[in-house]
Design an enzyme around this catalytic site. Structure first.
Site, PDB file in Angstrom:
ATOM      1  N   LYS A  72       0.878  -0.932  -0.055  1.00 56.95           N
ATOM      2  CA  LYS A  72       0.000   0.075  -0.076  1.00 56.95           C
ATOM      3  C   LYS A  72       0.895   1.355   0.169  1.00 56.95           C
ATOM      4  O   LYS A  72       1.337   1.554   1.105  1.00 56.95           O
ATOM      5  CB  LYS A  72      -0.997   0.017   1.329  1.00 56.95           C
ATOM      6  CG  LYS A  72      -2.194   0.606   1.034  1.00 56.95           C
ATOM      7  CD  LYS A  72      -2.358   2.124   0.605  1.00 56.95           C
ATOM      8  CE  LYS A  72      -1.861   2.970   2.017  1.00 56.95           C
ATOM      9  NZ  LYS A  72      -1.459   4.331   1.444  1.00 56.95           N
TER      10      LYS A  72
ATOM     11  N   GLU B 108       9.579   1.460  11.230  1.00 56.63           N
ATOM     12  CA  GLU B 108      10.623   2.743  11.179  1.00 56.63           C
ATOM     13  C   GLU B 108       9.945   3.970  11.265  1.00 56.63           C
ATOM     14  O   GLU B 108       9.135   4.325  10.074  1.00 56.63           O
ATOM     15  CB  GLU B 108      11.509   2.285  10.048  1.00 56.63           C
ATOM     16  CG  GLU B 108      12.871   3.099  10.160  1.00 56.63           C
ATOM     17  CD  GLU B 108      12.891   4.313   8.983  1.00 56.63           C
ATOM     18  OE1 GLU B 108      12.534   5.335   9.502  1.00 56.63           O
ATOM     19  OE2 GLU B 108      13.225   4.136   7.980  1.00 56.63           O
TER      20      GLU B 108
ATOM     21  N   CYS C  27      13.652  10.995   7.106  1.00 61.21           N
ATOM     22  CA  CYS C  27      13.161  10.711   8.684  1.00 61.21           C
ATOM     23  C   CYS C  27      14.939  10.771   9.516  1.00 61.21           C
ATOM     24  O   CYS C  27      14.783  10.810  10.514  1.00 61.21           O
ATOM     25  CB  CYS C  27      12.798   9.325   8.676  1.00 61.21           C
ATOM     26  SG  CYS C  27      13.694   7.872   8.242  1.00 61.21           S
TER      27      CYS C  27
ATOM     28  N   GLU D 174       8.525  16.363  15.112  1.00 55.47           N
ATOM     29  CA  GLU D 174       9.137  16.023  13.821  1.00 55.47           C
ATOM     30  C   GLU D 174       8.213  16.850  12.984  1.00 55.47           C
ATOM     31  O   GLU D 174       7.069  16.828  12.978  1.00 55.47           O
ATOM     32  CB  GLU D 174       8.986  14.543  13.539  1.00 55.47           C
ATOM     33  CG  GLU D 174       9.608  14.274  11.973  1.00 55.47           C
ATOM     34  CD  GLU D 174       9.535  12.759  11.681  1.00 55.47           C
ATOM     35  OE1 GLU D 174      10.366  12.465  11.282  1.00 55.47           O
ATOM     36  OE2 GLU D 174       8.314  12.381  11.488  1.00 55.47           O
TER      37      GLU D 174
END
Ligand code: NAI
Ligand SMILES: O=C(O)/C=C/C=C(\O)C(=O)O
Length: 486
Positions: A178, A254, A288, A390
């Protein structure tokens, strides 16, 4: 207008519901394609095809046959390099100069590296004594885990999806992918390459759609998926983990980070500036592993700030085809809203804006794009959301420190632990600090230097598990011990 279909059991198919969503070019806001949104039926068909393929030719192939096919997949990506490049850059807006060096080559390498690795990694064996004196031999074999649900993000779409699909297939699994709703095209295109390479139908399946109450959730809720691998936000990771708990399915996550860069006075300043430019601004800050907070030893702080400002102001903002451009747009206007809300928050919390902080002036044909200025702040308190959340934009906060202990404490102060970059020419210090920073990946005098054999993943709220090298093989296989009484 092109429409992007699911890839199920070796065929491109549309959604029975007829539901389509827009795929928009973030460089100019124009529609690129319409994408079919999967309902439960399409997800179910994809999972069933993947389950059946485990028992079909794929499951019966020798390792040699399977790995040669994966080499052909890698060659197929390279043969259609320009098509992948065009598609990736349209979906993300990123500079072609970057995607042609990173995204597309890594998409191919992810198949080759794990195909070669699975052929060369030994398993364990132990001889043991038995009371009758004849002994026994234990040996381990690897078997595929089954159907793997791969849920991938939009920042490095082909790279991060194949980072999971490559080892999953090398280990003999089948997959249902996906991709992010923002960047569906290269994942769809890979279906053609799989077919051309001879991957049997049902081994690689793709369903498009959103997360909650859409294809993502339908996939994680499907009881016949045997494991999930996900890269994305920590909150989404929690949701996926809960869904995987039903039926005790394995997960590899992750997740988000708020990585610290640590720049010591004994660094090579040129290298530290060049590295921090990349760790703050590469891919428009949408990596990231990026460092959105950088701590700099006080004696070199002012020089570092002024040199980073000069370098950031030298970045060329532009669309993918601009060969000079090294900063593209954000992935979407929605993501820009989030990033700009932090730009505003920084001002509200008393930051000094060293450079940027807003939206650049762009020519009329790009005015609908998700452009933002590269931004540097100083002066924020450590509890500002700009420092703790973040942001995933081209921005960095610089803060001075006085001692090594303080630098380590600042780096470790958040609940994330994905990556860090340490800049020091004192090798003893670099080792000492690297050992103490709480993160899964530490770079010394470098950033985003990747050897695919190494463990990759985060500690604390940045993830569970490691992929890369034998760690991928661990996740994508079940180890079985066979004990033979001699
Ligand atoms: N590589 C990374 O670490 C990434 C981090 N992010 C962070 O996440 C923030 C939000 O971006 P999003 O695209 O919304 O990230 P996200 O984590 O929601 O999306 C990543 C993938 O997960 C899927 N997903 C979302 N909710 C799901 C659910 N309930 N069940 C199953 N699948 C689901 C999405 O459709 C997409 O394919 C960004 O601003 C950034 O801070 C986003 C993308 C990548
Ligand atoms: O596998 C890599 O080299 C890159 C990984 C980057 C991410 O996981 C990310 O930005 O999300």
């Amino acid at each position: 207008m092109k429409d992007i279909k699911h890839y199920i059991n070796g065929q491109y198919v549309g959604s029975a519901s007829g539901k389509l969503f827009d795929n928009v070019n973030p460089a100019n806001g124009k529609l690129i394609s319409k994408v079919h949104e999967a309902g439960r039926d399409e997800v179910d068909a994809a999972v069933k095809a993947a389950k059946a393929a485990l028992r079909g030719p794929w499951g019966r192939m020798t390792l040699e046959e399977r790995t040669s096919i994966l080499h052909r997949v890698a060659d197929g990506i390279n043969a259609r390099f320009d098509e992948f490049l065009e598609a990736e850059c349209l979906d993300t807006g990123k500079p072609k100069s970057m995607a042609s060096h990173i995204d597309i080559p890594r998409g191919a390498a992810n198949f080759k590296v794990f195909a070669d690795m699975i052929k060369n990694v030994p398993t364990e064996s132990f001889e043991m004594p038995t009371p009758d004196g004849t002994g026994a031999l234990n040996y381990a074999v690897r078997r595929p885990k089954g159907v793997i649900g791969v849920i991938s993000p939009w920042n490095l779409p082909l790279l991060l999806m194949t980072w999971k699909v490559g080892p999953a297939l090398a280990c003999g699994n089948t997959v249902v992918v996906k991709p992010s709703e923002e960047t569906p095209t290269t994942t769809a295109l890979l279906g053609e390459v799989m077919k051309e390479a001879g991957v049997p139908d049902g081994v690689y399946n793709v369903v498009h759609g959103f997360g909650g109450d859409s294809a993502g959730a339908f996939l994680t809720e499907h009881p016949q998926v045997d494991g999930f691998t996900f890269t994305g936000e920590t909150g989404t990771g929690e949701v996926i983990m809960k869904a995987a708990a039903k039926g005790i399915r394995d997960i590899s996550l992750e997740l988000g980070g708020k990585n610290a860069g640590l720049v010591f006075a004994d660094c090579d300043m040129d290298k530290a500036i060049e590295g921090t430019m990349r760790s703050a601004f590469a891919n428009c800050g949408q990596v990231c592993l990026g460092t959105e907070r950088v701590y700099v030893e006080r004696s070199i702080f002012d020089e570092f700030v002024s040199r980073l400002k000069e370098a950031a102001e030298g970045l060329k903002i532009g669309p993918p085809d601009d060969a000079e451009a090294n900063l593209g747009p954000l992935v979407s206007l929605k993501h820009r809203e989030k990033v700009l809300s932090y730009y505003q928050k920084a001002v509200d919390d008393g930051a000094t804006v060293i450079t940027g902080g807003g939206v650049p002036d762009m020519p009329a044909e790009l005015a609908g794009g998700a452009w933002v200025q590269p931004t540097i702040w100083t002066g924020l308190p450590e509890d500002s959301a700009v420092i703790t959340d973040e942001i995933f934009g081209p921005c960095v906060h610089l803060c001075p420190f006085d001692t090594e202990e303080e630098a380590i404490e600042l780096a470790n102060s958040l609940p994330y632990g994905l990556a860090s970059a340490i800049w020091s020419e004192n090798i003893t210090r670099a080792h000492r600090v690297a050992g103490q920073v709480e993160a899964g990946i530490i770079w010394v005098n470098s950033w985003f230097l990747r050897d695919l054999r190494t463990p990759f993943g985060g500690s604390k709220q940045s993830g569970i598990g490691r992929e890369g090298g034998v760690h991928s093989l661990e996740f994508y296989t079940e180890m079985k011990n066979i004990c033979v009484k001699l």
